[in-house]
Design an enzyme around this catalytic site. Structure first.
Site, mmCIF file in Angstrom:
data_model
loop_
_atom_site.group_PDB
_atom_site.id
_atom_site.type_symbol
_atom_site.label_atom_id
_atom_site.label_comp_id
_atom_site.label_asym_id
_atom_site.label_seq_id
_atom_site.Cartn_x
_atom_site.Cartn_y
_atom_site.Cartn_z
ATOM 1 N N GLU A 22 0.849 -1.204 0.000
ATOM 2 C CA GLU A 22 0.000 0.000 0.000
ATOM 3 C C GLU A 22 0.878 1.244 0.000
ATOM 4 O O GLU A 22 2.089 1.159 0.224
ATOM 5 C CB GLU A 22 -0.919 0.003 1.228
ATOM 6 C CG GLU A 22 -0.166 0.057 2.555
ATOM 7 C CD GLU A 22 -0.979 0.677 3.685
ATOM 8 O OE1 GLU A 22 -1.556 1.766 3.473
ATOM 9 O OE2 GLU A 22 -1.025 0.078 4.774
ATOM 10 N N LYS A 82 -5.870 10.442 1.079
ATOM 11 C CA LYS A 82 -6.029 9.028 1.379
ATOM 12 C C LYS A 82 -7.105 8.432 0.473
ATOM 13 O O LYS A 82 -8.188 9.011 0.339
ATOM 14 C CB LYS A 82 -6.437 8.961 2.855
ATOM 15 C CG LYS A 82 -6.561 7.619 3.491
ATOM 16 C CD LYS A 82 -6.753 7.828 4.997
ATOM 17 C CE LYS A 82 -7.391 6.638 5.678
ATOM 18 N NZ LYS A 82 -7.642 6.896 7.109
ATOM 19 N N VAL A 103 -5.168 -0.048 2.851
ATOM 20 C CA VAL A 103 -5.258 -1.500 2.688
ATOM 21 C C VAL A 103 -6.434 -1.851 1.778
ATOM 22 O O VAL A 103 -6.285 -2.660 0.850
ATOM 23 C CB VAL A 103 -5.411 -2.192 4.065
ATOM 24 C CG1 VAL A 103 -5.767 -3.666 3.898
ATOM 25 C CG2 VAL A 103 -4.139 -2.030 4.889
ATOM 26 N N ASP A 135 -17.767 3.600 13.419
ATOM 27 C CA ASP A 135 -16.540 3.631 12.621
ATOM 28 C C ASP A 135 -15.889 2.246 12.509
ATOM 29 O O ASP A 135 -15.264 1.754 13.451
ATOM 30 C CB ASP A 135 -15.553 4.632 13.243
ATOM 31 C CG ASP A 135 -14.409 4.992 12.309
ATOM 32 O OD1 ASP A 135 -14.234 4.309 11.286
ATOM 33 O OD2 ASP A 135 -13.692 5.970 12.614
ATOM 34 N N SER A 137 -13.397 0.247 9.746
ATOM 35 C CA SER A 137 -12.579 0.465 8.551
ATOM 36 C C SER A 137 -13.069 -0.365 7.380
ATOM 37 O O SER A 137 -13.426 -1.548 7.540
ATOM 38 C CB SER A 137 -11.123 0.107 8.839
ATOM 39 O OG SER A 137 -10.364 0.193 7.647
ATOM 40 N N ALA A 138 -13.029 0.237 6.192
ATOM 41 C CA ALA A 138 -13.358 -0.486 4.956
ATOM 42 C C ALA A 138 -12.337 -1.581 4.666
ATOM 43 O O ALA A 138 -12.575 -2.438 3.814
ATOM 44 C CB ALA A 138 -13.423 0.487 3.786
ATOM 45 N N ASP A 139 -11.206 -1.565 5.388
ATOM 46 C CA ASP A 139 -10.224 -2.647 5.213
ATOM 47 C C ASP A 139 -10.873 -4.005 5.473
ATOM 48 O O ASP A 139 -10.562 -4.986 4.796
ATOM 49 C CB ASP A 139 -9.047 -2.488 6.196
ATOM 50 C CG ASP A 139 -8.165 -1.292 5.877
ATOM 51 O OD1 ASP A 139 -8.402 -0.611 4.862
ATOM 52 O OD2 ASP A 139 -7.234 -1.042 6.676
ATOM 53 N N LYS A 156 -3.159 -1.672 15.383
ATOM 54 C CA LYS A 156 -2.803 -0.905 16.581
ATOM 55 C C LYS A 156 -3.941 -1.004 17.584
ATOM 56 O O LYS A 156 -5.111 -1.022 17.222
ATOM 57 C CB LYS A 156 -2.573 0.549 16.199
ATOM 58 C CG LYS A 156 -1.309 0.748 15.388
ATOM 59 C CD LYS A 156 -0.779 2.147 15.588
ATOM 60 C CE LYS A 156 0.583 2.306 14.942
ATOM 61 N NZ LYS A 156 0.506 2.687 13.541
HETATM 62 N N1 PSU Z 1 -2.629 1.566 10.718
HETATM 63 C C1 PSU Z 1 -1.318 1.863 10.864
HETATM 64 N N2 PSU Z 1 -0.686 2.592 9.898
HETATM 65 C C2 PSU Z 1 -1.343 3.035 8.786
HETATM 66 C C3 PSU Z 1 -2.735 2.698 8.625
HETATM 67 C C4 PSU Z 1 -3.322 1.973 9.628
HETATM 68 O O1 PSU Z 1 -0.729 1.482 11.843
HETATM 69 O O2 PSU Z 1 -0.738 3.711 7.925
HETATM 70 C C5 PSU Z 1 -3.460 3.128 7.391
HETATM 71 C C6 PSU Z 1 -3.577 1.945 6.406
HETATM 72 O O3 PSU Z 1 -3.463 2.450 5.091
HETATM 73 C C7 PSU Z 1 -4.992 1.455 6.649
HETATM 74 C C8 PSU Z 1 -5.712 2.741 6.928
HETATM 75 O O4 PSU Z 1 -5.554 0.755 5.543
HETATM 76 O O5 PSU Z 1 -4.799 3.497 7.727
HETATM 77 C C9 PSU Z 1 -7.028 2.555 7.645
HETATM 78 O O6 PSU Z 1 -7.682 3.775 7.721
HETATM 79 P P1 PSU Z 1 -9.197 3.841 8.260
HETATM 80 O O7 PSU Z 1 -9.102 3.531 9.712
HETATM 81 O O8 PSU Z 1 -9.629 5.257 7.969
HETATM 82 O O9 PSU Z 1 -9.977 2.833 7.477
HETATM 83 MN MN MN Z 2 -13.065 4.912 9.544
#
Ligand code: PSU
Ligand code: MN
Length: 300
Positions: A22, A82, A103, A135, A137-139, A156
């Protein structure tokens, strides 16, 4: 629609193993300058040392890209927009100059071009306080929707890791612990939560991808940070707590939460978290190369 670098295109045609990476992690949204450039260098080198071709994903000049030249990698380092999977269409439609892929976007692009392995640092997941914020994540949806092995150091612990594992269970994503029974929490080897299954070899991971019952579903491989690089758990917990309180006090919501908390954790540990972050990302890239080799030998 997707532009492959000549090297990645050739590798895919020849059946040479490829590992997708990524780009959010390599932008300033993921790591501070100049450590982001070092992370990119070390991750791509680890993939190459493992006998695979690295394929960094991004959006450049409105085009979806898999595999970047050196000068294009430079553009990613200073990217500030992003791109999650749903944003891929917007970034193309509006011809964004530089979009850094998360991701979810990277897994989607990897699947589209037939790369079955992807490495990152940590995945996004279910946020603490999801009852109010919603909330997630779309991951997690992307892991369930694309046939790719994602290699990560867990997530994390500013996230709700127990709920994150529950969502992965509900959506049918196999979660495999690399030579460890614990779900890792990024900077530390264990979150205190177990993974459902432990694997010892890349061949096992390849077999799980091959034998899954839902063809569209991916696999999550969790690799604990190397012991020598682990942060002190107490210091880590204190830094996270501070970062979360600051995010709440500042009223940060939505896609801004993760970059904000990452930046605050960096400050709270006085940069002490950065070497750990680089070490785990590099280690994940090396394990992903092993999985890519196993999949190239016996494709899914
Ligand atoms: N967690 C980390 N470092 C990062 C990310 C997450 O420790 O850089 C980034 C990754 O690209 C992950 C994204 O896919 O944040 C998730 O963001 P969100 O929570 O907005 O879905
Ligand atoms: Mn989010």
């Amino acid at each position: 629609m997707i532009e492959l670098s000549p090297q990645v295109s050739q590798a895919l045609a020849d059946g040479t193993p490829v590992v997708a990476l990524e780009s959010t992690i390599f932008s300033t949204l993921g790591l501070p300058v100049p450590h982001n450039a070092e992370a990119l260098r070390r991750c791509t080198a680890a993939v190459e040392a493992g006998g695979a071709v690295p394929a960094v994903t991004a959006v450049l000049d409105g085009r979806w890209r898999v595999g970047l030249r050196a000068d294009e990698q430079e553009r990613v380092l200073s990217g500030t927009r992003k791109v999650a999977e749903r944003d891929l269409a917007v970034a193309a439609a509006q011809s964004w100059d530089v979009g850094v892929t998360t991701v979810s976007a990277s897994v989607a692009l990897a699947a589209r071009v037939g790369i079955p392995v992807f490495a990152t640092g940590g995945i996004g997941g279910v946020h603490r306080g999801v009852e109010l914020s919603g909330d997630v994540s779309a991951d997690l949806d992307a892991l369930a929707s694309h046939p790719v092995v994602t290699v990560c150091a867990g997530a994390k612990s500013f996230l709700d890791l127990a709920r994150t594992l529950e969502v992965l269970e509900s959506s049918g994503v196999p979660v495999l612990g690399w030579r460890s029974p614990d779900f890792p929490a990024f900077y530390v080897r264990s979150s205190g939560l177990p993974v459902p299954h432990v694997v010892q070899t890349a061949e096992e991971v390849a077999r799980v991808l091959r034998l899954r019952s839902r063809p569209q579903t991916g696999v999550l491989l969790t690799v604990p940070i190397p012991e020598a690089d682990e942060l002190d758990p107490a210091r880590h917990d204190a830094a996270l707590q501070t970062a979360l309180e600051q995010a709440a006090a500042a009223g940060i919501t939505g896609a801004a939460v993760t970059p904000y908390v990452l930046e605050r954790v960096g400050r709270a540990t006085e940069g002490g978290s950065v070497p750990a972050n680089l070490a785990l990302a590099e280690n994940n890239a090396a394990v992903a190369a092993q999985v890519a080799l196993a999949l190239a030998a016996a494709p899914a």
